[in-house]
Design a protein around this motif. Structure first.
Motif, mmCIF file in Angstrom:
data_model
loop_
_atom_site.group_PDB
_atom_site.id
_atom_site.type_symbol
_atom_site.label_atom_id
_atom_site.label_comp_id
_atom_site.label_asym_id
_atom_site.label_seq_id
_atom_site.Cartn_x
_atom_site.Cartn_y
_atom_site.Cartn_z
ATOM 1 N N LYS A 328 0.807 -1.222 0.000
ATOM 2 C CA LYS A 328 0.000 0.000 0.000
ATOM 3 C C LYS A 328 0.840 1.272 0.000
ATOM 4 O O LYS A 328 0.349 2.355 -0.316
ATOM 5 N N ASP A 329 2.132 1.149 0.344
ATOM 6 C CA ASP A 329 3.018 2.312 0.385
ATOM 7 C C ASP A 329 3.917 2.401 -0.842
ATOM 8 O O ASP A 329 4.893 3.145 -0.849
ATOM 9 N N LEU A 330 3.595 1.654 -1.868
ATOM 10 C CA LEU A 330 4.341 1.614 -3.121
ATOM 11 C C LEU A 330 5.772 1.115 -2.902
ATOM 12 O O LEU A 330 6.736 1.640 -3.448
ATOM 13 N N ASN A 331 5.871 0.074 -2.092
ATOM 14 C CA ASN A 331 7.147 -0.599 -1.874
ATOM 15 C C ASN A 331 7.115 -1.975 -2.522
ATOM 16 O O ASN A 331 6.061 -2.618 -2.611
ATOM 17 N N ASN A 332 8.278 -2.433 -2.954
ATOM 18 C CA ASN A 332 8.426 -3.747 -3.565
ATOM 19 C C ASN A 332 8.179 -4.833 -2.518
ATOM 20 O O ASN A 332 8.846 -4.877 -1.487
ATOM 21 N N THR A 333 7.217 -5.712 -2.782
ATOM 22 C CA THR A 333 6.903 -6.789 -1.834
ATOM 23 C C THR A 333 7.755 -8.035 -2.064
ATOM 24 O O THR A 333 7.642 -8.996 -1.298
ATOM 25 N N GLN A 334 8.569 -8.021 -3.118
ATOM 26 C CA GLN A 334 9.340 -9.198 -3.543
ATOM 27 C C GLN A 334 8.421 -10.322 -4.034
ATOM 28 O O GLN A 334 8.876 -11.429 -4.300
ATOM 29 N N ASN A 335 7.161 -10.021 -4.151
ATOM 30 C CA ASN A 335 6.185 -10.969 -4.675
ATOM 31 C C ASN A 335 5.875 -10.558 -6.112
ATOM 32 O O ASN A 335 5.813 -9.358 -6.411
ATOM 33 N N TYR A 336 5.663 -11.504 -7.008
ATOM 34 C CA TYR A 336 5.486 -11.108 -8.403
ATOM 35 C C TYR A 336 4.662 -12.133 -9.180
ATOM 36 O O TYR A 336 4.503 -13.288 -8.770
ATOM 37 N N PHE A 337 4.131 -11.658 -10.316
ATOM 38 C CA PHE A 337 3.530 -12.532 -11.315
ATOM 39 C C PHE A 337 4.579 -12.824 -12.380
ATOM 40 O O PHE A 337 5.277 -11.907 -12.843
ATOM 41 N N SER A 338 4.684 -14.053 -12.801
ATOM 42 C CA SER A 338 5.468 -14.365 -13.994
ATOM 43 C C SER A 338 4.636 -13.993 -15.215
ATOM 44 O O SER A 338 3.416 -14.193 -15.234
ATOM 45 N N VAL A 339 5.294 -13.447 -16.228
ATOM 46 C CA VAL A 339 4.588 -13.000 -17.436
ATOM 47 C C VAL A 339 5.054 -13.839 -18.618
ATOM 48 O O VAL A 339 6.258 -13.977 -18.854
ATOM 49 N N SER A 340 4.100 -14.393 -19.357
ATOM 50 C CA SER A 340 4.456 -15.234 -20.500
ATOM 51 C C SER A 340 4.021 -14.637 -21.837
ATOM 52 O O SER A 340 4.461 -15.098 -22.894
ATOM 53 N N LYS A 341 3.168 -13.615 -21.800
ATOM 54 C CA LYS A 341 2.733 -12.981 -23.052
ATOM 55 C C LYS A 341 2.421 -11.518 -22.783
ATOM 56 O O LYS A 341 1.846 -11.175 -21.753
ATOM 57 N N VAL A 342 2.801 -10.656 -23.742
ATOM 58 C CA VAL A 342 2.596 -9.214 -23.612
ATOM 59 C C VAL A 342 1.931 -8.698 -24.882
ATOM 60 O O VAL A 342 2.341 -9.049 -25.994
ATOM 61 N N SER A 343 0.915 -7.854 -24.727
ATOM 62 C CA SER A 343 0.280 -7.237 -25.890
ATOM 63 C C SER A 343 -0.512 -6.017 -25.416
ATOM 64 O O SER A 343 -0.416 -5.607 -24.253
ATOM 65 N N THR A 344 -1.269 -5.426 -26.322
ATOM 66 C CA THR A 344 -2.238 -4.387 -25.971
ATOM 67 C C THR A 344 -3.525 -4.687 -26.726
ATOM 68 O O THR A 344 -3.546 -5.507 -27.653
ATOM 69 N N LEU A 345 -4.585 -4.022 -26.344
ATOM 70 C CA LEU A 345 -5.863 -4.233 -27.016
ATOM 71 C C LEU A 345 -5.830 -3.763 -28.464
ATOM 72 O O LEU A 345 -6.604 -4.230 -29.299
ATOM 73 N N ASN A 346 -4.928 -2.827 -28.766
ATOM 74 C CA ASN A 346 -4.878 -2.251 -30.112
ATOM 75 C C ASN A 346 -3.789 -2.854 -30.992
ATOM 76 O O ASN A 346 -3.721 -2.548 -32.178
ATOM 77 N N LEU A 347 -2.935 -3.675 -30.423
ATOM 78 C CA LEU A 347 -1.820 -4.249 -31.170
ATOM 79 C C LEU A 347 -2.261 -5.543 -31.843
ATOM 80 O O LEU A 347 -2.948 -6.365 -31.232
ATOM 81 N N ASP A 348 -1.861 -5.735 -33.093
ATOM 82 C CA ASP A 348 -2.286 -6.939 -33.823
ATOM 83 C C ASP A 348 -1.349 -8.120 -33.599
ATOM 84 O O ASP A 348 -1.492 -9.161 -34.230
ATOM 85 N N LYS A 349 -0.388 -7.961 -32.683
ATOM 86 C CA LYS A 349 0.570 -9.037 -32.421
ATOM 87 C C LYS A 349 0.701 -9.281 -30.918
ATOM 88 O O LYS A 349 0.492 -8.379 -30.106
ATOM 89 N N ASP A 350 1.049 -10.520 -30.569
ATOM 90 C CA ASP A 350 1.399 -10.887 -29.200
ATOM 91 C C ASP A 350 2.902 -11.092 -29.115
ATOM 92 O O ASP A 350 3.514 -11.639 -30.049
ATOM 93 N N ILE A 351 3.498 -10.673 -28.007
ATOM 94 C CA ILE A 351 4.912 -10.947 -27.746
ATOM 95 C C ILE A 351 4.950 -12.117 -26.761
ATOM 96 O O ILE A 351 4.566 -11.966 -25.597
#
Length: 652
Positions: A328-351
């Motif tokens: 809540k104080d904008l500090n790194n919790t050392q907890n994270y999500f792993s990310v396997s795909k990146v895109s946007t709603l307007n982009l026609d490609k997935d990374i």
């Protein structure tokens, strides 16, 4: 440009539509409030543009639609109401009350330009607009369009007779462009000789070559009266204008029909634009757009800090392959999500990310892939340099390195989310047994000025009834220069504020979904901010509660706090002020880019941290009183005094 799309605001009987349709344009949205004019408009344009009407894009009140509901378009056309500025009207300009606000309808244009960001606009108004209120009205219009919305601004007094029509009709034409950049120099087209004269209009010998300006009222004056505009001496006889002649003088074709009375048809023609003048200036507008677009092929696209930050955030997720969660104080919790795909709603490609330095760029439709070694393009040092460039630059600017990375990846991120979307980036994320695909996150950046949570608009005006004052106090209070001083005077004179309503019902509806008393709660907090300058929400709520300003609400402070937190999350992830909300979150998290470039995220999986962060870090802000038309005492038709305050929320 080839096929283009335009919208037709305050459309009347469709002079703009007729002109731009003849230039190859498609009208995707139109708005006109007058019932008789709407009848004429639909009668003449249904056959050439049935989708406009069948898809419900012929609106009857521009104040009742959100800009997000308007289809994307290239050019905004508007002959915005001239009565408040006209020499024939009351010259009230922007000082109309909160019910009529005819002059203030200009700000609906502003809202649409701000949200939709079309390539250009074309506005028409009376000649007196330029001199109204000693030039103050025109000055405000220009400042908003140029300085706040970053459009170029060109204007000229244009007569219908300048472009071939036998009518004086001097009008103010205003044209502006979004991406003109250094390519300044739009010119209105050179004048043209008359295509025909008034004798041709009458099919007889007329004493005048060029006719008077068609008007709305005052028909039937003596031909020698200085107020006469519709009587002519033709073949030695006095004849009065009828729709047949009025059509020709305004540039409407013979095939244009009026399914209304002759009196109503003349009124509609008097309110219309001169079609040929619009068409000729429209040609020049389109030619200039072509030059701008050709130039842009050879120039790198400039963006503002927010747009560059979205791209920075996109690249940082690719580099990190994870999304670190915040407390809540904008500090790194050392907890994270792993990310396997990146895109946007307007982009026609997935990374698609892998465990190595390789990524796959996959077309969303064809599923074709190409492989790229991303480590050669994106690393910690490059990202640090990019964040530094974003922080140091001002306005709109270019960053060569980001453009080069996009080119190497074969993608073009114009903007992650549209104006009616809450998600700037879309990710596939996982953590232990938790897995989500296409999870949307908004992006809030501290690399520039403090980000906003809720942008000010006419939709966020709260109206208060002011009691215990006399009508004689109005001018005394409004003559005070600043909003703060006006509020202080109201209190000094014994005025009492009672929350009346939110100006737009849609905003009120959205707040009531959260809690039935949320409009009242937010209103009292807003008043506390403007009167006491208590801008931090958490402290503001405590003060309002302790003063007993919410005594009609039975909740204790803890319950109120929970509801205000829910309100903040709903604004962040759920609703827009001008669009009716269904109560569901449109995004499930937000990414915060700190001023050192570090990136932390909140997700509804840990809703309490997000609520606490917002509650302690959101502040009230003071938007432009002129642009959002609030901050003056108003005497309404019911004899009561009212005062409007505007809600804008910003991160601190």
């Amino acid at each position: 440009m080839e096929k283009f799309k335009f919208i037709d605001l305050f459309a009347g009987i469709g002079g703009f539509h007729l002109a731009f349709h003849s230039l190859g344009g498609e009208c995707v949205f139109a708005s006109e409030i007058d019932t008789h004019a709407r009848k004429t408009y639909q009668h003449n344009f249904y056959s050439i543009n049935p989708e406009l009407f069948e898809k419900g894009m012929f609106n009857d009140d521009i104040r009742k639609i959100s800009p997000q509901e308007i289809p994307d378009f290239d050019i905004l056309c508007a002959g915005f109401p001239c009565q408040p500025f006209s020499q024939a009207g009351y010259k009230r300009g922007f000082n109309d009350n909160h019910k009529s606000e005819r002059g203030n309808l200009f700000f609906n244009i502003v809202d649409i330009l701000e949200i939709k960001r079309p390539k250009a606009f074309f506005l028409e108004n009376v000649r007196g607009l330029i001199s109204h209120d000693k030039g103050q009205t025109f000055k405000i219009i220009r400042e908003i369009l140029e300085e706040e919305l970053n459009y170029s601004f060109y204007y000229q007094i244009v007569k219908a007779s300048d472009y071939g029509l036998p009518q004086l009709r001097p009008r103010t034409f205003i044209i502006g462009f979004r991406d003109e950049g250094f390519l300044k120099g739009f010119n209105f087209p050179p004048t043209k000789p008359l295509k025909f004269n008034m004798s041709d209009v009458w099919e007889g010998q007329c004493s005048r070559e060029i006719g008077f300006t068609l008007r709305v009222g005052g028909r039937g004056s003596n031909i020698n009266d200085r107020r006469n505009w519709d009587s002519y001496l033709v073949d030695g006889e006095v004849r009065q204008l009828m729709p047949e002649q009025g059509k020709k003088m305004q540039g409407f074709p013979d095939s244009f029909e009026f399914p209304v009375s002759k009196k109503e048809a003349m009124k509609q023609l008097g309110n219309s634009v001169a079609v040929d003048a619009i068409r000729e200036c429209g040609k020049s507008l389109l030619n200039h757009l072509n030059i701008i677009e050709l130039q842009s092929l050879d120039m790198k696209k400039t963006k503002n800090k927010g747009e560059w930050t979205e791209i920075y955030s996109f690249f940082k997720v690719i580099n990190d392959k994870k999304l670190t969660l915040s407390d809540k104080d904008l500090n790194n919790t050392q907890n994270y999500f792993s990310v396997s795909k990146v895109s946007t709603l307007n982009l026609d490609k997935d990374i698609i990310l892998t465990d190595t330095d390789l990524v796959f760029i996959e077309n969303k439709i064809t599923k074709q892939r190409k492989q790229v070694n991303v480590r050669e393009l994106i690393n910690k040092d490059i990202l640090q340099d990019l964040s530094h460039q974003i922080k140091q630059n001002k306005g709109t600017f270019e960053i060569d390195d980001i453009v080069a990375i996009q080119n190497e990846l074969g993608i073009s991120i114009i903007k992650g989310g549209r104006s009616n979307q809450k998600s700037d980036i879309v990710l596939d994320i996982s953590q232990d047994n938790f897995c989500k695909t296409n999870e949307g996150f908004g992006i809030k950046s501290y690399l520039g000025s403090k980000p906003t949570l809720l942008n000010a608009s006419g939709k966020t005006n709260f109206i208060f009834k002011v009691g215990n004052l006399s009508k004689g106090d109005l001018d005394n209070i409004n003559s005070t220069k600043t909003l703060k001083d006006r509020l202080n005077k109201i209190i000094e004179f014994g005025g009492i504020f009672y929350f009346h309503q939110i100006e737009q019902e849609t905003m009120s509806y959205n707040l009531r979904i959260i809690d039935s008393m949320m409009p009242e709660t937010v209103a009292q907090m807003l008043l506390e901010f403007f009167v006491e300058r208590n801008n931090i929400l958490s402290e503001n709520l405590v003060s309002v509660y302790n003063k007993g300003l919410l005594d009609n609400i039975t909740d204790d402070l803890s319950s109120l706090t929970i509801k205000v937190k829910r309100f903040l999350v709903s604004v962040l992830l759920g609703f827009f002020a001008g669009t009716k909300w269904d109560g569901k979150y449109a995004s499930n998290g937000t990414i915060v880019v700190k001023d050192d470039g570090e990136q932390l995220a909140f997700h509804i999986i840990d809703l309490s941290s997000l609520e606490d962060y917002l509650f302690e870090n959101i502040v009230f802000d003071t938007p432009s009183t002129t642009r959002h038309r609030y901050g003056k005492l108003i005497l309404e038709n019911d004899g009561n005094l009212y005062f409007k305050l505007n809600l804008q929320l910003r991160f601190r």
